[in-house]
Design a protein around this motif. Structure first.
Motif, short mmCIF file in Angstrom:
data_model
loop_
_atom_site.label_atom_id
_atom_site.label_comp_id
_atom_site.label_asym_id
_atom_site.label_seq_id
_atom_site.Cartn_x
_atom_site.Cartn_y
_atom_site.Cartn_z
N LEU A 45 0.85 -1.18 0.00
CA LEU A 45 0.00 0.00 0.00
C LEU A 45 0.89 1.24 0.00
O LEU A 45 1.99 1.21 0.54
CB LEU A 45 -0.90 0.01 1.23
N VAL A 46 0.40 2.30 -0.61
CA VAL A 46 1.15 3.56 -0.66
C VAL A 46 0.24 4.68 -0.15
O VAL A 46 -0.91 4.79 -0.58
CB VAL A 46 1.60 3.89 -2.10
N GLY A 47 0.75 5.48 0.77
CA GLY A 47 0.03 6.64 1.29
C GLY A 47 0.80 7.91 1.01
O GLY A 47 1.98 8.00 1.34
N LEU A 48 0.16 8.88 0.35
CA LEU A 48 0.79 10.16 0.02
C LEU A 48 0.28 11.22 1.00
O LEU A 48 -0.81 11.77 0.84
CB LEU A 48 0.48 10.55 -1.42
N ALA A 49 1.08 11.50 2.04
CA ALA A 49 0.66 12.40 3.12
C ALA A 49 0.32 13.80 2.62
O ALA A 49 -0.58 14.45 3.15
CB ALA A 49 1.74 12.46 4.19
N ALA A 50 1.01 14.28 1.60
CA ALA A 50 0.79 15.65 1.11
C ALA A 50 -0.56 15.80 0.41
O ALA A 50 -1.01 16.92 0.15
CB ALA A 50 1.92 16.05 0.15
N LYS A 51 -1.23 14.69 0.12
CA LYS A 51 -2.54 14.75 -0.54
C LYS A 51 -3.69 14.91 0.46
O LYS A 51 -4.83 15.13 0.07
CB LYS A 51 -2.78 13.48 -1.37
N HIS A 52 -3.38 14.76 1.75
CA HIS A 52 -4.42 14.89 2.77
C HIS A 52 -4.87 16.34 2.88
O HIS A 52 -4.07 17.24 3.09
CB HIS A 52 -3.90 14.40 4.12
N ASP A 53 -6.17 16.57 2.70
CA ASP A 53 -6.73 17.92 2.75
C ASP A 53 -7.47 18.12 4.06
O ASP A 53 -8.60 17.68 4.24
CB ASP A 53 -7.67 18.13 1.56
N GLU A 98 12.74 -5.58 -0.60
CA GLU A 98 11.49 -6.25 -0.24
C GLU A 98 10.53 -6.44 -1.41
O GLU A 98 9.66 -7.32 -1.37
CB GLU A 98 10.76 -5.45 0.85
N ILE A 99 10.67 -5.59 -2.45
CA ILE A 99 9.67 -5.55 -3.52
C ILE A 99 10.36 -5.69 -4.88
O ILE A 99 11.32 -4.97 -5.17
CB ILE A 99 8.90 -4.20 -3.47
N ASP A 100 9.87 -6.60 -5.71
CA ASP A 100 10.38 -6.74 -7.07
C ASP A 100 10.10 -5.46 -7.85
O ASP A 100 9.08 -4.79 -7.64
CB ASP A 100 9.73 -7.93 -7.79
N GLU A 101 10.97 -5.14 -8.81
CA GLU A 101 10.85 -3.92 -9.59
C GLU A 101 9.51 -3.82 -10.31
O GLU A 101 8.91 -2.76 -10.41
CB GLU A 101 11.99 -3.84 -10.61
N ASN A 102 8.97 -4.97 -10.80
CA ASN A 102 7.70 -4.94 -11.52
C ASN A 102 6.50 -4.74 -10.59
O ASN A 102 5.40 -4.49 -11.05
CB ASN A 102 7.52 -6.20 -12.37
N GLN A 103 6.71 -4.80 -9.26
CA GLN A 103 5.65 -4.57 -8.28
C GLN A 103 5.83 -3.23 -7.57
O GLN A 103 4.93 -2.76 -6.88
CB GLN A 103 5.62 -5.69 -7.24
N LEU A 104 7.01 -2.62 -7.74
CA LEU A 104 7.30 -1.36 -7.09
C LEU A 104 6.64 -0.20 -7.84
O LEU A 104 6.72 -0.14 -9.07
CB LEU A 104 8.82 -1.15 -7.05
N PRO A 105 5.97 0.71 -7.14
CA PRO A 105 5.33 1.85 -7.82
C PRO A 105 6.33 2.67 -8.64
O PRO A 105 7.48 2.84 -8.25
CB PRO A 105 4.77 2.68 -6.66
N GLU A 106 5.85 3.17 -9.75
CA GLU A 106 6.68 3.97 -10.66
C GLU A 106 7.32 5.17 -9.94
O GLU A 106 8.45 5.53 -10.24
CB GLU A 106 5.85 4.49 -11.83
N ILE A 107 6.59 5.78 -9.02
CA ILE A 107 7.11 6.98 -8.36
C ILE A 107 8.33 6.68 -7.50
O ILE A 107 9.02 7.60 -7.07
CB ILE A 107 6.02 7.70 -7.52
N TYR A 108 8.62 5.39 -7.24
CA TYR A 108 9.81 5.00 -6.48
C TYR A 108 10.81 4.26 -7.36
O TYR A 108 11.67 3.54 -6.87
CB TYR A 108 9.42 4.14 -5.28
N GLY A 109 10.68 4.42 -8.69
CA GLY A 109 11.64 3.81 -9.60
C GLY A 109 11.25 2.43 -10.10
O GLY A 109 12.03 1.78 -10.79
N GLY A 110 10.05 1.98 -9.77
CA GLY A 110 9.59 0.68 -10.23
C GLY A 110 8.81 0.79 -11.53
O GLY A 110 8.89 1.78 -12.24
N LYS A 111 8.04 -0.26 -11.83
CA LYS A 111 7.34 -0.32 -13.12
C LYS A 111 5.82 -0.35 -12.99
O LYS A 111 5.13 -0.43 -14.00
CB LYS A 111 7.81 -1.55 -13.89
N LEU A 112 5.28 -0.30 -11.77
CA LEU A 112 3.84 -0.43 -11.60
C LEU A 112 3.19 0.93 -11.35
O LEU A 112 3.54 1.63 -10.40
CB LEU A 112 3.54 -1.36 -10.42
N PRO A 113 2.23 1.35 -12.21
CA PRO A 113 1.52 2.61 -11.97
C PRO A 113 0.74 2.53 -10.65
O PRO A 113 0.34 1.45 -10.20
CB PRO A 113 0.55 2.72 -13.16
N LEU A 114 0.51 3.67 -10.03
CA LEU A 114 -0.27 3.71 -8.80
C LEU A 114 -1.72 3.33 -9.08
O LEU A 114 -2.31 3.76 -10.08
CB LEU A 114 -0.23 5.11 -8.18
#
Length: 200
Positions: free
Chosen positions: A96-104, A178-194
């Motif tokens: 799971l990914v949480g983007l703290a700056a998106k909290h309004d 901990e996470i394979d590149e194809n499962q890592l979100p793109e925003i962290y250098g991986g290949k999976l879109p959020l």
């Protein structure tokens, strides 16, 4: 006291089940892996694990009376696109990914926020493969400022789950352990879109 690992003796879980079902018949609907999570959370102490689990059932009846949180109950939180459900890490745990700056803060209503956290955790648990008890959550504070600081919301989240924060300058390297590149979100250098939590 035995251990509850791998193909271990499930005797402690069976004892816990007998006790919690005698206290709350709705416990019969709970699988052994869930009971094991509560048992492990209290260092395999049946009495303490049972007490924690029974408190959870009571909270759940009050907080989630319909058995689930519908998207219509969190309509101010979902559009903020701050929580995402990705693939699985190398151990088979949901990411799971949480983007703290998106909290309004200006749109936050505390009861709705609590429902949102519960919705988020229910989604994570639903994706949990059989035999797994944990998920990985990447809490991203990039772009976060004191304008996003919301003490009541953070305390509400902590009431529902335990949070561990890690700061690491070698973020991609650490995540790839901990996470394979194809499962890592793109925003962290991986290949999976959020993937937004509601689409997971």
């Amino acid at each position: 006291m035995g251990t509850v690992d791998g193909e271990a003796d499930w005797g402690l879980v069976a004892q816990m089940r007998t006790f919690v079902e005698s206290q709350d018949p709705s416990a019969k609907e709970t699988d052994d892996y869930t009971l094991r999570r509560f048992l492990r959370a209290r260092d395999l102490d049946i009495e303490k694990g049972s007490s924690l689990f029974l408190k959870y059932l009571k909270w759940r009846r009050h907080a989630v009376p319909n058995g689930f949180i519908s998207e219509s109950e969190i309509q101010n939180e979902l559009p903020q696109r701050k929580l995402f459900m990705q693939g699985l890490d190398k151990a088979g745990r949901p990411i799971l990914v949480g983007l703290a700056a998106k909290h309004d803060y200006s749109k936050r209503q505390i009861d709705e926020y609590r429902r949102y956290v519960t919705y988020f955790l229910d989604k994570a648990c639903a994706r949990m493969p059989t035999g797994k008890e944990k998920f990985i959550c990447i809490a991203d504070f990039k772009g976060w400022t004191f304008a996003h600081f919301d003490t009541r919301a953070y305390l509400a989240a902590v009431e529902i789950m335990q949070l561990v924060f890690v700061e690491d300058k070698k973020l991609q390297e650490t995540l790839l352990e901990e996470i394979d590149e194809n499962q890592l979100p793109e925003i962290y250098g991986g290949k999976l879109p959020l993937v937004p939590i509601e689409n997971a």
